[in-house]
Design a protein around this motif. Sequence first.
Motif, PDB file in Angstrom:
ATOM      1  N   UNK A  10      28.113  41.269   5.479  1.00  0.00           N
ATOM      2  CA  UNK A  10      26.754  40.746   5.271  1.00  0.00           C
ATOM      3  C   UNK A  10      25.831  41.277   6.377  1.00  0.00           C
ATOM      4  N   UNK A  11      26.295  41.166   7.611  1.00  0.00           N
ATOM      5  CA  UNK A  11      25.483  41.625   8.742  1.00  0.00           C
ATOM      6  C   UNK A  11      25.212  43.120   8.671  1.00  0.00           C
ATOM      7  N   UNK A  12      26.247  43.899   8.377  1.00  0.00           N
ATOM      8  CA  UNK A  12      26.092  45.355   8.312  1.00  0.00           C
ATOM      9  C   UNK A  12      25.127  45.795   7.218  1.00  0.00           C
ATOM     10  N   UNK A  75      20.528  31.905  -0.397  1.00  0.00           N
ATOM     11  CA  UNK A  75      19.624  32.369   0.664  1.00  0.00           C
ATOM     12  C   UNK A  75      20.230  32.068   2.031  1.00  0.00           C
ATOM     13  N   UNK A  76      20.829  30.904   2.168  1.00  0.00           N
ATOM     14  CA  UNK A  76      21.454  30.543   3.444  1.00  0.00           C
ATOM     15  C   UNK A  76      22.591  31.509   3.762  1.00  0.00           C
ATOM     16  N   UNK A  82      25.518  33.036  11.537  1.00  0.00           N
ATOM     17  CA  UNK A  82      24.952  32.112  12.513  1.00  0.00           C
ATOM     18  C   UNK A  82      24.105  31.057  11.824  1.00  0.00           C
ATOM     19  N   UNK A  83      23.243  31.504  10.936  1.00  0.00           N
ATOM     20  CA  UNK A  83      22.369  30.564  10.220  1.00  0.00           C
ATOM     21  C   UNK A  83      23.188  29.689   9.269  1.00  0.00           C
ATOM     22  N   UNK A  84      24.156  30.270   8.591  1.00  0.00           N
ATOM     23  CA  UNK A  84      25.026  29.504   7.702  1.00  0.00           C
ATOM     24  C   UNK A  84      25.714  28.376   8.476  1.00  0.00           C
ATOM     25  N   UNK A  85      26.273  28.704   9.622  1.00  0.00           N
ATOM     26  CA  UNK A  85      26.952  27.681  10.432  1.00  0.00           C
ATOM     27  C   UNK A  85      25.981  26.623  10.939  1.00  0.00           C
ATOM     28  N   UNK A  86      24.772  27.037  11.292  1.00  0.00           N
ATOM     29  CA  UNK A  86      23.768  26.069  11.740  1.00  0.00           C
ATOM     30  C   UNK A  86      23.454  25.078  10.627  1.00  0.00           C
ATOM     31  N   UNK A  87      23.240  25.583   9.425  1.00  0.00           N
ATOM     32  CA  UNK A  87      22.931  24.722   8.286  1.00  0.00           C
ATOM     33  C   UNK A  87      24.134  23.863   7.930  1.00  0.00           C
ATOM     34  N   UNK A  88      25.310  24.447   7.989  1.00  0.00           N
ATOM     35  CA  UNK A  88      26.523  23.701   7.649  1.00  0.00           C
ATOM     36  C   UNK A  88      26.720  22.505   8.577  1.00  0.00           C
ATOM     37  N   UNK A  89      26.347  22.657   9.835  1.00  0.00           N
ATOM     38  CA  UNK A  89      26.546  21.580  10.811  1.00  0.00           C
ATOM     39  C   UNK A  89      25.317  20.683  10.989  1.00  0.00           C
ATOM     40  N   UNK A  90      24.188  21.098  10.443  1.00  0.00           N
ATOM     41  CA  UNK A  90      22.970  20.292  10.536  1.00  0.00           C
ATOM     42  C   UNK A  90      22.246  20.345   9.196  1.00  0.00           C
ATOM     43  N   UNK A  91      22.550  19.424   8.298  1.00  0.00           N
ATOM     44  CA  UNK A  91      21.947  19.446   6.967  1.00  0.00           C
ATOM     45  C   UNK A  91      20.423  19.481   6.963  1.00  0.00           C
ATOM     46  N   UNK A  92      19.777  18.986   8.009  1.00  0.00           N
ATOM     47  CA  UNK A  92      18.315  19.043   8.033  1.00  0.00           C
ATOM     48  C   UNK A  92      17.811  20.485   8.132  1.00  0.00           C
ATOM     49  N   UNK A  96      13.987  23.625   5.138  1.00  0.00           N
ATOM     50  CA  UNK A  96      13.014  24.712   4.953  1.00  0.00           C
ATOM     51  C   UNK A  96      13.394  25.667   3.817  1.00  0.00           C
ATOM     52  N   UNK A  97      14.673  25.888   3.639  1.00  0.00           N
ATOM     53  CA  UNK A  97      15.110  26.756   2.540  1.00  0.00           C
ATOM     54  C   UNK A  97      14.767  26.122   1.197  1.00  0.00           C
ATOM     55  N   UNK A  98      14.991  24.836   1.081  1.00  0.00           N
ATOM     56  CA  UNK A  98      14.708  24.116  -0.160  1.00  0.00           C
ATOM     57  C   UNK A  98      13.207  24.032  -0.419  1.00  0.00           C
ATOM     58  N   UNK A  99      12.412  23.945   0.633  1.00  0.00           N
ATOM     59  CA  UNK A  99      10.956  23.817   0.495  1.00  0.00           C
ATOM     60  C   UNK A  99      10.293  25.137   0.142  1.00  0.00           C
ATOM     61  N   UNK A 100      10.836  26.231   0.650  1.00  0.00           N
ATOM     62  CA  UNK A 100      10.202  27.538   0.472  1.00  0.00           C
ATOM     63  C   UNK A 100      10.418  28.137  -0.909  1.00  0.00           C
ATOM     64  N   UNK A 101      11.376  27.614  -1.650  1.00  0.00           N
ATOM     65  CA  UNK A 101      11.695  28.135  -2.979  1.00  0.00           C
ATOM     66  C   UNK A 101      11.941  29.640  -2.971  1.00  0.00           C
TER      67      UNK A 101
END
Length: 142
Positions: A10-12, A75-76, A82-92, A96-101
């Motif tokens: 994904x990163x590459x 999208x996550x 890094x972002x996936x893990x952040x979202x996984x550990x902090x549902x809040x 922003x992903x849900x709001x931005x459509x």
Amino acid sequence: MNEDAFWQLIEDCTPTGPDPDADLLAATLTERLARSPLSLVIGFAEQLSWALYRLDRKEYGHNLGEDAFLYTRAVVVAAGRTEFNRVLHDPTAFTPYASDLIWAESLLYTPDQAYKRITGEEWNRDTRYSYESFSNTEGWAD
């Protein structure tokens, strides 16, 4: 493909410029996977479904419809480990992903397109985990 290899791929393949709906990412991933052994395509599909399944929980649902919730979870994943893990550990952090459509629907078809380019056939695949919205019964339990 293990989880580390999945996130590295994904990163590459992440473009350096804007790619809000992950279309460029999906195209690059498809290209890379189509030049790889079929086992890598299958492994990618398994890791992608596992990542999406892990985000399929009521604390992320935000009253999104089935498709919107799936594409937003994609999208996550497209945002990287890094972002996936952040979202996984902090549902809040999902809010922003849900709001931005912004949807990364194209990411979902990456393994299927690579499979077809390698084999010339459609892939009627099943993965160990379903990435369809609301399929993680444990994630939606009270």
